[in-house]
Design an enzyme around this catalytic site. Sequence first.
Site, PDB file in Angstrom:
ATOM      1  N   PHE A  37      46.248  13.057  23.769  1.00 50.34           N
ATOM      2  CA  PHE A  37      45.556  13.469  24.933  1.00 50.34           C
ATOM      3  C   PHE A  37      44.239  12.974  25.008  1.00 50.34           C
ATOM      4  CE2 PHE A  37      43.248  16.463  27.783  1.00 50.34           C
ATOM      5  CZ  PHE A  37      44.522  16.484  28.900  1.00 50.34           C
TER       6      PHE A  37
ATOM      7  N   TYR B 297      45.111  28.211  29.365  1.00 55.56           N
ATOM      8  CA  TYR B 297      45.766  28.225  30.680  1.00 55.56           C
ATOM      9  C   TYR B 297      46.841  27.495  31.054  1.00 55.56           C
ATOM     10  CZ  TYR B 297      43.024  23.832  30.322  1.00 55.56           C
ATOM     11  OH  TYR B 297      42.462  22.642  29.679  1.00 55.56           O
ATOM     12  N   LYS B 298      47.500  27.245  30.066  1.00 61.96           N
ATOM     13  CA  LYS B 298      48.812  26.324  30.345  1.00 61.96           C
ATOM     14  C   LYS B 298      49.978  27.531  29.933  1.00 61.96           C
ATOM     15  CE  LYS B 298      46.951  22.041  29.448  1.00 61.96           C
ATOM     16  NZ  LYS B 298      46.471  21.006  28.636  1.00 61.96           N
TER      17      LYS B 298
ATOM     18  N   ARG C 130      56.320  14.719  35.814  1.00 60.54           N
ATOM     19  CA  ARG C 130      56.525  15.476  34.852  1.00 60.54           C
ATOM     20  C   ARG C 130      56.806  16.827  35.142  1.00 60.54           C
ATOM     21  NH1 ARG C 130      51.524  16.847  30.903  1.00 60.54           N
ATOM     22  NH2 ARG C 130      50.959  18.060  32.746  1.00 60.54           N
TER      23      ARG C 130
ATOM     24  N   ASP D 243      46.644  19.730  17.704  1.00 56.42           N
ATOM     25  CA  ASP D 243      46.336  20.284  19.124  1.00 56.42           C
ATOM     26  C   ASP D 243      47.634  21.092  19.712  1.00 56.42           C
ATOM     27  OD1 ASP D 243      46.076  20.426  21.819  1.00 56.42           O
ATOM     28  OD2 ASP D 243      44.834  18.757  21.973  1.00 56.42           O
TER      29      ASP D 243
HETATM   30  C1  LIG Z   1      45.360  20.297  28.602  1.00 60.09           C
HETATM   31  C2  LIG Z   1      44.901  19.681  27.074  1.00 60.09           C
HETATM   32  C3  LIG Z   1      43.501  19.527  26.775  1.00 60.09           C
HETATM   33  C4  LIG Z   1      42.595  20.105  27.709  1.00 60.09           C
HETATM   34  O1  LIG Z   1      41.327  20.310  26.913  1.00 60.09           O
HETATM   35  P1  LIG Z   1      40.064  20.931  27.939  1.00 60.09           P
HETATM   36  O2  LIG Z   1      38.771  21.112  27.123  1.00 60.09           O
HETATM   37  O3  LIG Z   1      40.622  22.412  28.316  1.00 60.09           O
HETATM   38  O4  LIG Z   1      40.022  20.435  29.064  1.00 60.09           O
HETATM   39  C5  LIG Z   1      43.276  19.044  25.480  1.00 60.09           C
HETATM   40  N1  LIG Z   1      44.443  18.542  24.923  1.00 60.09           N
HETATM   41  C6  LIG Z   1      45.766  18.798  25.241  1.00 60.09           C
HETATM   42  C7  LIG Z   1      46.826  18.135  24.503  1.00 60.09           C
HETATM   43  C8  LIG Z   1      46.035  19.022  26.520  1.00 60.09           C
HETATM   44  O5  LIG Z   1      46.990  19.134  26.888  1.00 60.09           O
END
Ligand SMILES: *Cc1c(COP(=O)(O)O)cnc(C)c1O
Length: 411
Positions: A133, A235-236, A383, A210
Amino acid sequence: MTYDTPAASPLDPAALDAADPLADLRQRFVGAESDLVYFDGNSLGRPLRATADRAREFVESEWGGRLIRGWEERWYDQPLVLGDEIGRVCLGAAPGQTFVGDSTTVLLYKLIRAAVDAAPAGRDEIVIDTDNFPTDRYLVEGIAAERGMTVRWLEVDPASGVSLSATQRAVGEKTALVVLSHVAYRSGHLAPAREISESVRDSGAMVLWDLCHSAGSVPMELDEWGVDLAVGCTYKYLNGGPGSPAFAYVAERHHGLRQPIQGWKGHADPFLMGPGYTPAQGVRRFISGTPPITAMLGLQDMVALIDEVGMEAVRAKSVQLTSYAVDLADELLSGLGVTLASPRDPEQRGGHVTLRHDRMRDVVARLWERDVIPDYRDPGGLRIGLSPLSTSFEEVRRGVEAIAEVLGSMA
Ligand SMILES: *Cc1c(COP(=O)(O)O)cnc(C)c1O
Protein backbone atom coordinates in the site's frame (compact mmCIF):
# COMPACT_ATOMS: atom_id res chain seq x y z
CA MET A 1 -15.86 -24.04 -5.87
CA THR A 2 -18.83 -26.01 -4.62
CA TYR A 3 -21.58 -24.40 -2.62
CA ASP A 4 -23.39 -25.78 0.31
CA THR A 5 -26.80 -25.44 -1.28
CA PRO A 6 -29.55 -27.57 -2.74
CA ALA A 7 -29.97 -25.17 -5.67
CA ALA A 8 -30.43 -26.54 -9.17
CA SER A 9 -28.15 -23.82 -10.55
CA PRO A 10 -25.09 -23.27 -8.37
CA LEU A 11 -25.18 -19.60 -9.31
CA ASP A 12 -28.71 -18.99 -8.01
CA PRO A 13 -28.32 -16.23 -5.41
CA ALA A 14 -31.66 -16.84 -3.69
CA ALA A 15 -30.66 -20.41 -2.87
CA LEU A 16 -27.26 -19.28 -1.64
CA ASP A 17 -28.81 -16.65 0.62
CA ALA A 18 -31.35 -19.18 1.91
CA ALA A 19 -28.53 -21.60 2.79
CA ASP A 20 -26.35 -18.91 4.42
CA PRO A 21 -26.44 -19.22 8.22
CA LEU A 22 -25.29 -15.59 8.55
CA ALA A 23 -27.80 -14.10 6.09
CA ASP A 24 -29.99 -12.48 8.76
CA LEU A 25 -27.12 -10.43 10.13
CA ARG A 26 -27.32 -8.14 7.10
CA GLN A 27 -30.45 -6.61 8.65
CA ARG A 28 -28.34 -5.23 11.47
CA PHE A 29 -26.55 -2.81 9.11
CA VAL A 30 -27.82 0.62 8.08
CA GLY A 31 -28.93 0.54 4.44
CA ALA A 32 -29.55 -3.23 4.31
CA GLU A 33 -33.02 -2.66 2.83
CA SER A 34 -31.87 -0.41 -0.03
CA ASP A 35 -31.14 -1.60 -3.57
CA LEU A 36 -27.68 -0.11 -3.54
CA VAL A 37 -24.96 -2.65 -4.33
CA TYR A 38 -22.04 -2.06 -2.01
CA PHE A 39 -18.72 -3.52 -3.14
CA ASP A 40 -16.56 -1.24 -1.01
CA GLY A 41 -16.96 -2.66 2.46
CA ASN A 42 -13.21 -3.30 2.35
CA SER A 43 -12.63 0.46 2.11
CA LEU A 44 -15.35 1.78 4.42
CA GLY A 45 -17.66 -0.72 6.09
CA ARG A 46 -21.36 0.03 6.50
CA PRO A 47 -22.41 1.21 9.96
CA LEU A 48 -24.29 -1.12 12.28
CA ARG A 49 -27.66 0.18 13.42
CA ALA A 50 -26.49 -0.37 17.00
CA THR A 51 -23.83 2.26 16.45
CA ALA A 52 -26.41 5.04 16.08
CA ASP A 53 -27.82 4.17 19.52
CA ARG A 54 -24.37 3.86 21.01
CA ALA A 55 -23.34 7.28 19.68
CA ARG A 56 -26.46 8.98 21.08
CA GLU A 57 -26.07 7.26 24.42
CA PHE A 58 -22.42 8.27 24.54
CA VAL A 59 -23.14 11.95 23.89
CA GLU A 60 -26.10 12.17 26.24
CA SER A 61 -24.94 10.04 29.15
CA GLU A 62 -21.26 9.34 29.11
CA TRP A 63 -19.71 12.45 27.64
CA GLY A 64 -22.60 14.74 28.60
CA GLY A 65 -23.10 13.25 32.06
CA ARG A 66 -19.70 12.15 33.23
CA LEU A 67 -17.75 14.95 31.53
CA ILE A 68 -14.09 14.97 32.51
CA ARG A 69 -14.65 12.22 35.09
CA GLY A 70 -15.01 9.91 32.08
CA TRP A 71 -11.25 9.81 31.66
CA GLU A 72 -10.64 8.14 34.96
CA GLU A 73 -13.77 6.05 34.88
CA ARG A 74 -13.30 4.47 31.47
CA TRP A 75 -11.67 6.43 28.67
CA TYR A 76 -8.10 6.37 29.85
CA ASP A 77 -8.00 2.57 29.59
CA GLN A 78 -10.26 2.31 26.56
CA PRO A 79 -7.43 2.06 23.96
CA LEU A 80 -6.12 -1.01 25.82
CA VAL A 81 -9.51 -2.56 26.63
CA LEU A 82 -10.65 -2.29 23.03
CA GLY A 83 -7.23 -3.41 21.80
CA ASP A 84 -7.54 -6.57 23.88
CA GLU A 85 -11.00 -7.22 22.41
CA ILE A 86 -9.70 -6.86 18.84
CA GLY A 87 -6.76 -9.07 19.80
CA ARG A 88 -8.97 -11.79 21.24
CA VAL A 89 -11.73 -11.75 18.62
CA CYS A 90 -9.78 -11.06 15.42
CA LEU A 91 -6.03 -11.44 15.87
CA GLY A 92 -5.29 -14.44 18.05
CA ALA A 93 -3.43 -12.15 20.45
CA ALA A 94 -3.28 -12.60 24.23
CA PRO A 95 -4.19 -9.50 26.29
CA GLY A 96 -1.76 -6.67 26.86
CA GLN A 97 -0.26 -6.52 23.37
CA THR A 98 -2.81 -4.60 21.28
CA PHE A 99 -4.04 -1.02 21.56
CA VAL A 100 -6.15 1.37 19.54
CA GLY A 101 -4.38 4.59 18.74
CA ASP A 102 -3.60 6.94 15.92
CA SER A 103 -4.21 6.53 12.18
CA THR A 104 -2.75 3.46 10.47
CA THR A 105 -0.10 5.66 8.90
CA VAL A 106 1.05 7.12 12.20
CA LEU A 107 1.07 3.75 13.98
CA LEU A 108 3.04 2.24 11.11
CA TYR A 109 5.54 5.06 11.43
CA LYS A 110 5.89 4.55 15.16
CA LEU A 111 6.42 0.80 14.97
CA ILE A 112 8.66 0.75 11.88
CA ARG A 113 10.80 3.44 13.42
CA ALA A 114 10.90 1.69 16.81
CA ALA A 115 11.92 -1.59 15.17
CA VAL A 116 14.72 -0.20 13.00
CA ASP A 117 16.05 1.94 15.84
CA ALA A 118 16.53 -1.26 17.86
CA ALA A 119 18.18 -3.25 15.05
CA PRO A 120 21.71 -4.52 15.74
CA ALA A 121 24.61 -2.79 13.97
CA GLY A 122 24.98 -3.94 10.37
CA ARG A 123 21.27 -4.59 9.92
CA ASP A 124 20.50 -1.49 7.88
CA GLU A 125 17.98 -2.69 5.30
CA ILE A 126 14.19 -2.55 5.32
CA VAL A 127 12.48 -5.06 3.04
CA ILE A 128 9.10 -4.11 1.55
CA ASP A 129 7.26 -5.24 -1.57
CA THR A 130 6.77 -2.99 -4.59
CA ASP A 131 2.99 -3.53 -4.51
CA ASN A 132 2.50 -2.73 -0.84
CA PHE A 133 0.00 0.00 0.00
CA PRO A 134 1.34 3.49 -0.84
CA THR A 135 1.43 4.78 2.72
CA ASP A 136 3.59 1.83 3.80
CA ARG A 137 6.03 2.39 0.94
CA TYR A 138 6.25 6.14 1.50
CA LEU A 139 6.86 5.69 5.23
CA VAL A 140 9.60 3.13 4.64
CA GLU A 141 11.30 5.43 2.15
CA GLY A 142 11.10 8.32 4.62
CA ILE A 143 12.37 6.33 7.58
CA ALA A 144 15.21 4.86 5.51
CA ALA A 145 16.21 8.43 4.58
CA GLU A 146 16.02 9.60 8.22
CA ARG A 147 18.13 6.70 9.41
CA GLY A 148 20.56 6.34 6.49
CA MET A 149 19.18 2.88 5.72
CA THR A 150 18.53 1.08 2.44
CA VAL A 151 15.14 -0.03 1.13
CA ARG A 152 15.32 -3.49 -0.42
CA TRP A 153 12.35 -3.77 -2.76
CA LEU A 154 10.68 -7.13 -3.16
CA GLU A 155 9.27 -7.27 -6.69
CA VAL A 156 5.81 -8.85 -6.83
CA ASP A 157 3.22 -9.46 -9.51
CA PRO A 158 0.33 -7.03 -8.80
CA ALA A 159 -2.22 -9.75 -9.65
CA SER A 160 -0.72 -12.00 -7.01
CA GLY A 161 1.45 -11.11 -3.99
CA VAL A 162 4.38 -11.95 -1.72
CA SER A 163 5.47 -15.57 -1.42
CA LEU A 164 7.68 -17.28 1.13
CA SER A 165 10.41 -17.99 -1.42
CA ALA A 166 10.53 -14.39 -2.71
CA THR A 167 10.72 -13.11 0.86
CA GLN A 168 13.53 -15.54 1.69
CA ARG A 169 15.51 -14.30 -1.30
CA ALA A 170 15.21 -10.68 -0.15
CA VAL A 171 15.91 -11.23 3.56
CA GLY A 172 19.43 -11.75 4.86
CA GLU A 173 21.93 -10.75 7.47
CA LYS A 174 21.56 -7.06 6.63
CA THR A 175 17.78 -7.04 7.12
CA ALA A 176 16.46 -5.07 10.08
CA LEU A 177 12.73 -5.26 9.33
CA VAL A 178 10.33 -6.75 6.77
CA VAL A 179 7.10 -4.80 6.13
CA LEU A 180 4.35 -6.68 4.29
CA SER A 181 0.57 -6.63 3.89
CA HIS A 182 -1.30 -9.74 5.00
CA VAL A 183 -3.91 -9.23 2.26
CA ALA A 184 -2.72 -7.21 -0.75
CA TYR A 185 -4.93 -4.15 -1.26
CA ARG A 186 -4.94 -4.54 -5.03
CA SER A 187 -5.18 -8.26 -5.79
CA GLY A 188 -6.56 -9.54 -2.50
CA HIS A 189 -3.65 -12.03 -2.32
CA LEU A 190 -3.40 -13.60 1.13
CA ALA A 191 0.23 -13.93 2.17
CA PRO A 192 1.47 -17.05 3.99
CA ALA A 193 1.97 -15.02 7.16
CA ARG A 194 2.87 -17.87 9.48
CA GLU A 195 5.60 -19.25 7.22
CA ILE A 196 7.01 -15.82 6.37
CA SER A 197 7.03 -14.71 10.01
CA GLU A 198 8.93 -17.86 11.04
CA SER A 199 11.42 -17.47 8.26
CA VAL A 200 12.07 -13.79 8.98
CA ARG A 201 12.52 -14.52 12.66
CA ASP A 202 14.98 -17.35 11.89
CA SER A 203 17.05 -14.91 9.86
CA GLY A 204 17.34 -12.58 12.87
CA ALA A 205 15.15 -9.77 11.50
CA MET A 206 11.73 -8.53 12.60
CA VAL A 207 8.46 -8.62 10.67
CA LEU A 208 5.64 -6.09 10.66
CA TRP A 209 2.32 -7.08 9.09
CA ASP A 210 -0.15 -4.52 7.78
CA LEU A 211 -3.52 -6.11 8.58
CA CYS A 212 -5.78 -3.42 7.06
CA HIS A 213 -7.44 -5.81 4.60
CA SER A 214 -7.45 -8.88 6.81
CA ALA A 215 -8.59 -7.69 10.25
CA GLY A 216 -12.21 -8.79 10.52
CA SER A 217 -12.08 -10.81 7.32
CA VAL A 218 -9.35 -13.45 7.70
CA PRO A 219 -8.72 -15.29 10.99
CA MET A 220 -5.21 -15.03 12.35
CA GLU A 221 -3.01 -16.27 15.18
CA LEU A 222 -0.43 -13.55 15.70
CA ASP A 223 0.91 -15.01 18.95
CA GLU A 224 1.19 -18.52 17.57
CA TRP A 225 2.79 -17.33 14.33
CA GLY A 226 5.43 -15.45 16.30
CA VAL A 227 4.60 -12.13 14.65
CA ASP A 228 6.66 -9.24 15.99
CA LEU A 229 4.55 -6.21 15.09
CA ALA A 230 1.29 -5.50 13.27
CA VAL A 231 -0.96 -2.55 12.46
CA GLY A 232 -4.46 -2.52 11.01
CA CYS A 233 -7.40 -0.33 10.10
CA THR A 234 -10.73 -0.30 11.89
CA TYR A 235 -12.82 1.50 9.25
CA LYS A 236 -12.66 -1.35 6.71
CA TYR A 237 -13.89 -4.77 7.89
CA LEU A 238 -14.26 -3.52 11.46
CA ASN A 239 -16.86 -0.91 10.42
CA GLY A 240 -15.57 1.80 12.76
CA GLY A 241 -16.59 4.68 10.49
CA PRO A 242 -14.63 7.19 8.41
CA GLY A 243 -11.29 7.90 10.05
CA SER A 244 -11.78 5.59 13.02
CA PRO A 245 -8.40 4.95 14.66
CA ALA A 246 -6.11 2.05 13.84
CA PHE A 247 -4.88 -0.67 16.18
CA ALA A 248 -1.37 -1.93 16.70
CA TYR A 249 -0.02 -5.22 18.05
CA VAL A 250 3.39 -5.34 19.71
CA ALA A 251 4.44 -8.82 20.86
CA GLU A 252 5.21 -8.80 24.56
CA ARG A 253 8.90 -9.54 24.00
CA HIS A 254 9.19 -6.17 22.22
CA HIS A 255 7.66 -3.99 24.94
CA GLY A 256 11.07 -2.59 25.67
CA LEU A 257 11.26 -0.86 22.28
CA ARG A 258 11.50 2.91 22.30
CA GLN A 259 8.84 4.54 20.18
CA PRO A 260 9.62 7.81 18.40
CA ILE A 261 6.59 9.93 19.39
CA GLN A 262 7.02 9.82 23.14
CA GLY A 263 4.11 11.88 24.39
CA TRP A 264 2.55 12.31 27.78
CA LYS A 265 -0.10 9.60 27.34
CA GLY A 266 2.60 6.97 26.93
CA HIS A 267 4.32 8.15 30.10
CA ALA A 268 4.39 5.96 33.21
CA ASP A 269 2.51 8.67 35.13
CA PRO A 270 1.04 11.29 32.78
CA PHE A 271 -0.55 13.40 35.48
CA LEU A 272 2.68 13.76 37.40
CA MET A 273 3.57 16.15 34.57
CA GLY A 274 7.17 15.70 35.61
CA PRO A 275 10.37 16.89 33.95
CA GLY A 276 11.59 13.82 32.05
CA TYR A 277 9.99 11.05 29.98
CA THR A 278 9.61 7.65 31.63
CA PRO A 279 7.73 5.22 29.40
CA ALA A 280 4.75 3.30 30.78
CA GLN A 281 5.05 -0.44 31.27
CA GLY A 282 3.59 -2.70 28.61
CA VAL A 283 1.96 -1.70 25.38
CA ARG A 284 0.72 1.62 26.77
CA ARG A 285 4.10 3.17 26.04
CA PHE A 286 3.25 3.08 22.33
CA ILE A 287 0.40 5.55 22.88
CA SER A 288 1.37 9.17 22.26
CA GLY A 289 -1.40 11.70 22.91
CA THR A 290 -5.01 11.78 24.04
CA PRO A 291 -6.87 8.83 22.50
CA PRO A 292 -9.82 9.50 20.13
CA ILE A 293 -12.58 8.02 22.29
CA THR A 294 -15.53 9.22 20.16
CA ALA A 295 -13.93 7.73 17.05
CA MET A 296 -13.72 4.32 18.77
CA LEU A 297 -17.49 3.98 19.21
CA GLY A 298 -18.46 2.30 15.92
CA LEU A 299 -15.92 -0.45 15.87
CA GLN A 300 -17.02 -1.74 19.28
CA ASP A 301 -20.30 -2.90 17.76
CA MET A 302 -18.60 -4.71 14.91
CA VAL A 303 -16.05 -6.42 17.13
CA ALA A 304 -18.96 -7.55 19.35
CA LEU A 305 -20.83 -8.89 16.31
CA ILE A 306 -17.78 -10.77 15.04
CA ASP A 307 -17.34 -12.20 18.53
CA GLU A 308 -20.93 -13.45 18.40
CA VAL A 309 -20.36 -15.18 15.06
CA GLY A 310 -16.68 -16.17 15.28
CA MET A 311 -13.93 -15.38 12.78
CA GLU A 312 -14.06 -18.88 11.26
CA ALA A 313 -17.69 -18.39 10.22
CA VAL A 314 -16.90 -14.90 8.91
CA ARG A 315 -14.10 -16.36 6.80
CA ALA A 316 -16.28 -19.22 5.53
CA LYS A 317 -18.84 -16.72 4.24
CA SER A 318 -16.10 -14.49 2.86
CA VAL A 319 -14.69 -17.39 0.83
CA GLN A 320 -18.16 -18.24 -0.50
CA LEU A 321 -18.79 -14.62 -1.49
CA THR A 322 -15.49 -14.13 -3.30
CA SER A 323 -15.78 -17.55 -4.98
CA TYR A 324 -19.27 -16.64 -6.11
CA ALA A 325 -18.02 -13.35 -7.55
CA VAL A 326 -15.26 -15.20 -9.43
CA ASP A 327 -17.73 -17.77 -10.81
CA LEU A 328 -20.12 -15.01 -11.92
CA ALA A 329 -17.26 -13.12 -13.55
CA ASP A 330 -16.30 -16.28 -15.45
CA GLU A 331 -19.89 -16.73 -16.59
CA LEU A 332 -20.92 -13.15 -17.35
CA LEU A 333 -17.74 -11.13 -17.94
CA SER A 334 -15.01 -13.29 -19.44
CA GLY A 335 -16.68 -13.11 -22.86
CA LEU A 336 -16.41 -9.31 -22.62
CA GLY A 337 -12.64 -9.47 -22.19
CA VAL A 338 -12.54 -9.23 -18.39
CA THR A 339 -9.77 -11.14 -16.62
CA LEU A 340 -9.26 -12.03 -12.99
CA ALA A 341 -6.47 -10.05 -11.27
CA SER A 342 -6.75 -11.94 -8.00
CA PRO A 343 -5.73 -15.45 -6.94
CA ARG A 344 -8.22 -18.06 -8.18
CA ASP A 345 -7.49 -20.34 -5.23
CA PRO A 346 -9.62 -19.14 -2.26
CA GLU A 347 -6.90 -20.31 0.14
CA GLN A 348 -4.67 -17.61 -1.31
CA ARG A 349 -7.29 -14.88 -1.37
CA GLY A 350 -8.61 -12.44 1.24
CA GLY A 351 -12.02 -10.76 1.15
CA HIS A 352 -11.94 -8.99 -2.19
CA VAL A 353 -11.61 -9.77 -5.88
CA THR A 354 -10.19 -7.56 -8.63
CA LEU A 355 -11.36 -7.78 -12.24
CA ARG A 356 -9.31 -6.27 -15.01
CA HIS A 357 -10.32 -4.61 -18.26
CA ASP A 358 -8.87 -1.57 -20.05
CA ARG A 359 -12.11 0.37 -19.66
CA MET A 360 -12.74 -0.29 -15.97
CA ARG A 361 -12.15 3.34 -14.97
CA ASP A 362 -15.16 4.40 -17.08
CA VAL A 363 -17.12 1.34 -16.06
CA VAL A 364 -16.73 2.18 -12.37
CA ALA A 365 -17.83 5.80 -12.96
CA ARG A 366 -20.99 4.57 -14.72
CA LEU A 367 -21.70 1.99 -12.06
CA TRP A 368 -21.57 4.65 -9.33
CA GLU A 369 -24.27 6.58 -11.25
CA ARG A 370 -26.52 3.54 -10.89
CA ASP A 371 -25.79 2.96 -7.21
CA VAL A 372 -23.44 0.06 -7.77
CA ILE A 373 -20.33 0.95 -5.76
CA PRO A 374 -17.08 -0.94 -6.41
CA ASP A 375 -13.81 0.96 -6.63
CA TYR A 376 -11.14 1.43 -9.21
CA ARG A 377 -7.45 0.59 -8.82
CA ASP A 378 -4.88 0.98 -11.57
CA PRO A 379 -4.12 -0.73 -13.88
CA GLY A 380 -7.66 -1.34 -15.13
CA GLY A 381 -8.83 -2.96 -11.92
CA LEU A 382 -12.41 -2.99 -10.68
CA ARG A 383 -12.25 -4.07 -7.08
CA ILE A 384 -15.14 -5.97 -5.52
CA GLY A 385 -14.89 -5.80 -1.73
CA LEU A 386 -17.29 -8.20 -0.05
CA SER A 387 -17.80 -7.44 3.61
CA PRO A 388 -18.96 -10.86 4.81
CA LEU A 389 -21.68 -9.94 7.30
CA SER A 390 -23.32 -7.09 5.38
CA THR A 391 -23.25 -8.52 1.84
CA SER A 392 -25.82 -10.91 0.34
CA PHE A 393 -25.31 -13.25 -2.60
CA GLU A 394 -28.20 -11.50 -4.30
CA GLU A 395 -26.30 -8.21 -4.01
CA VAL A 396 -23.23 -9.81 -5.61
CA ARG A 397 -25.32 -11.19 -8.46
CA ARG A 398 -26.94 -7.81 -9.20
CA GLY A 399 -23.59 -6.06 -9.05
CA VAL A 400 -21.84 -8.40 -11.46
CA GLU A 401 -24.84 -8.26 -13.81
CA ALA A 402 -24.60 -4.46 -13.75
CA ILE A 403 -20.90 -4.66 -14.69
CA ALA A 404 -21.84 -6.91 -17.63
CA GLU A 405 -24.56 -4.51 -18.76
CA VAL A 406 -22.35 -1.43 -18.55
CA LEU A 407 -19.42 -3.09 -20.32
CA GLY A 408 -21.73 -4.56 -22.95
CA SER A 409 -23.25 -1.14 -23.66
CA MET A 410 -19.78 0.35 -24.16
CA ALA A 411 -18.67 -2.26 -26.69
C1 LIG B 1 -6.46 1.43 4.02
C2 LIG B 1 -5.02 1.10 4.22
C3 LIG B 1 -4.18 1.97 4.92
C4 LIG B 1 -4.72 3.29 5.38
O1 LIG B 1 -3.93 4.06 6.19
P1 LIG B 1 -4.58 5.36 6.87
O2 LIG B 1 -3.53 5.93 7.69
O3 LIG B 1 -5.80 4.92 7.63
O4 LIG B 1 -5.02 6.27 5.76
C5 LIG B 1 -2.88 1.56 5.14
N1 LIG B 1 -2.42 0.37 4.67
C6 LIG B 1 -3.23 -0.48 3.99
C7 LIG B 1 -2.72 -1.80 3.49
C8 LIG B 1 -4.55 -0.13 3.72
O5 LIG B 1 -5.33 -0.94 3.02
